[in-house]
Design a protein around this motif. Structure first.
Motif, PDB file in Angstrom:
ATOM      1  N   CYS A  51       0.825  -1.203   0.000  1.00  0.00           N
ATOM      2  CA  CYS A  51       0.000   0.000   0.000  1.00  0.00           C
ATOM      3  C   CYS A  51       0.866   1.263   0.000  1.00  0.00           C
ATOM      4  N   HIS A  53      -0.627   4.119   0.954  1.00  0.00           N
ATOM      5  CA  HIS A  53      -1.361   4.948   1.906  1.00  0.00           C
ATOM      6  C   HIS A  53      -1.980   6.189   1.269  1.00  0.00           C
ATOM      7  N   CYS A 189      -5.579   5.796   2.622  1.00  0.00           N
ATOM      8  CA  CYS A 189      -5.833   4.358   2.675  1.00  0.00           C
ATOM      9  C   CYS A 189      -6.478   4.078   4.024  1.00  0.00           C
ATOM     10  N   CYS A 192      -4.417   0.189   6.439  1.00  0.00           N
ATOM     11  CA  CYS A 192      -3.112  -0.043   7.063  1.00  0.00           C
ATOM     12  C   CYS A 192      -3.058   0.218   8.564  1.00  0.00           C
TER      13      CYS A 192
HETATM   14 ZN   LIG Z   1      -1.883   1.957   3.496  1.00  0.00          ZN
END
Ligand SMILES: [Zn+2]
Ligand SMILES: [Zn+2]
Ligand SMILES: [Zn+2]
Length: 274
Positions: A51, A53, A189, A192
Motif C-alpha cells: 500500500c 497509503h 488508505c 493499514c
Molecule cells: Zn496503506
C-alpha cells in the motif's frame, strides 16, 4: 619553483576532490535511505507493504529529479532525524530551504512524502521507528501551520505547541494513540493503520507533567492558564515549576500568541478596508 607550486596545487586539488567525494557519498546514502522508506522497502519496514497509503504518486519518487528542492529538503530532514529526537527538528531546515516553505506545491509534496514515510515507520512496529515517526510528525505539524506569520511565531503558537505536546505525551509507548491518530487522519488508505489505531483507542490519552515529567492520564492534568500549553499533574508541580516556566517557555508562548492575535486583527482590518 613553478613546478613545485604546481605539485602543491595538484595535492590540494586531490584533497578537495576527496572531500567532495566523501560529501557526495554521504549525501547519496541519506538520499537512498529516505527513498527506500518512501517506497516502503521490506528490510526497513520488516514486512512487505504494497500500500502507498493514498500517496501512490510517490511510488515513483525515485524518479524525483536529483536537484528538486524537496529532495534536498528531505536529505536534511533525514540527516538529522535520529539526533533531533525531543527537539523542534525542523527549525534548522527553514533558512536553507525557502523553496519548500514558500511554495505551496513543494510544501505539499514534502508533507505527503513525510506522511507516507511516517505511516510505514509506524507499521514497522520497531520502537526506534516509532520515535522517528514522532519526530517526522512534529515537522509535519509545523509545515502544515506555516504561513506568513513567520517560522518562530508558528512554532511558538498555541495550536502547534499543544499538538506537539499531546504527541509527546505518548512518545514512549509503542502503541501511541495520538501518533496513530495523527497518521490515520492524514492517509487516505483505510486499512493499514486502522486496526492498530482501533486497538490503541482503548489506551488512555496520556500526557507528560511539565513539572515532575511523569506520564499521567491526560484528563487528570491541568493547563497553565497563562500560556494554555504547559500542563501539570498537581498544584505542587505547577508551583515548583513556575520559576523555570515563567521567564522561559511561558513568556515566549504568551508573546507569540499576542503578536499572532495582533496580526490577525490587522489583516482583518485591511481585508475589510479593501
Ligand atoms: Zn496503506
Ligand atoms: Zn507533576
Ligand atoms: Zn504557562
Amino acid at each position: 619553483m613553478a613546478s613545485r607550486n604546481r605539485k602543491k596545487n595538484k595535492g590540494k586539488e586531490r584533497k578537495a576532490k576527496k572531500e567532495a567525494d566523501r560529501v557526495e557519498a554521504e549525501r547519496k546514502k541519506v538520499r537512498d535511505l529516505w527513498l527506500d522508506w518512501a517506497v516502503g522497502l521490506e528490510q526497513l519496514v520488516g514486512k512487505h507493504i504494497e500500500c502507498h497509503h493514498g500517496y501512490k504518486k510517490y511510488i515513483h519518487s525515485r524518479g524525483f529529479s536529483h536537484d528538486h528542492p524537496v529532495s534536498s529538503f528531505m536529505d536534511t530532514i533525514f540527516r538529522n532525524l535520529d539526533e533531533k529526537f525531543g527537539t523542534i527538528c525542523i527549525r534548522d531546515e527553514f533558512d536553507s530551504h525557502p523553496q519548500v516553505w514558500n511554495d505551496n506545491s513543494n510544501k505539499m509534496i514534502a508533507i505527503n512524502l513525510m506522511v507516507k514515510i511516517g505511516t510505514s515507520m509506524l507499521l514497522s512496529n520497531k520502537y526506534v521507528n516509532q520515535v522517528r515517526a514522532l519526530t517526522l510528525a512534529r515537522s509535519i505539524i509545523i509545515l502544515e501551520h506555516y504561513d506568513d506569520d513567520g517560522i518562530d511565531m508558528v512554532i511558538n503558537s498555541r495550536q502547534v505547541q499543544s499538538k506537539i505536546r499531546d504527541l509527546n505525551g505518548n512518545a514512549a509507548s509503542s502503541r501511541s494513540r495520538d501518533l496513530l491518530k495523527f497518521y490515520s487522519k492524514r492517509t487516505t488508505c483505510i486499512k493499514c493503520l486502522k486496526s492498530m489505531h482501533q486497538e490503541a483507542r482503548n489506551n488512555m490519552k496520556m500526557g507528560l507533567c511539565y513539572g515532575c515529567t511523569e506520564k499521567k492520564e491526560r484528563m487528570t492534568l491541568s493547563v497553565c492558564s497563562r500560556c494554555m500549553v504547559a500542563q501539570y499533574c498537581s498544584r505542587e508541580c505547577q508551583v515548583a515549576h513556575w520559576p523555570y516556566h515563567e521567564k522561559g517557555e511561558c513568556d515566549i508562548l504568551v508573546s507569540a500568541h499576542k503578536r499572532q492575535q495582533q496580526m490577525r486583527r490587522i489583516n482583518k482590518v485591511s481585508a475589510e478596508g479593501t
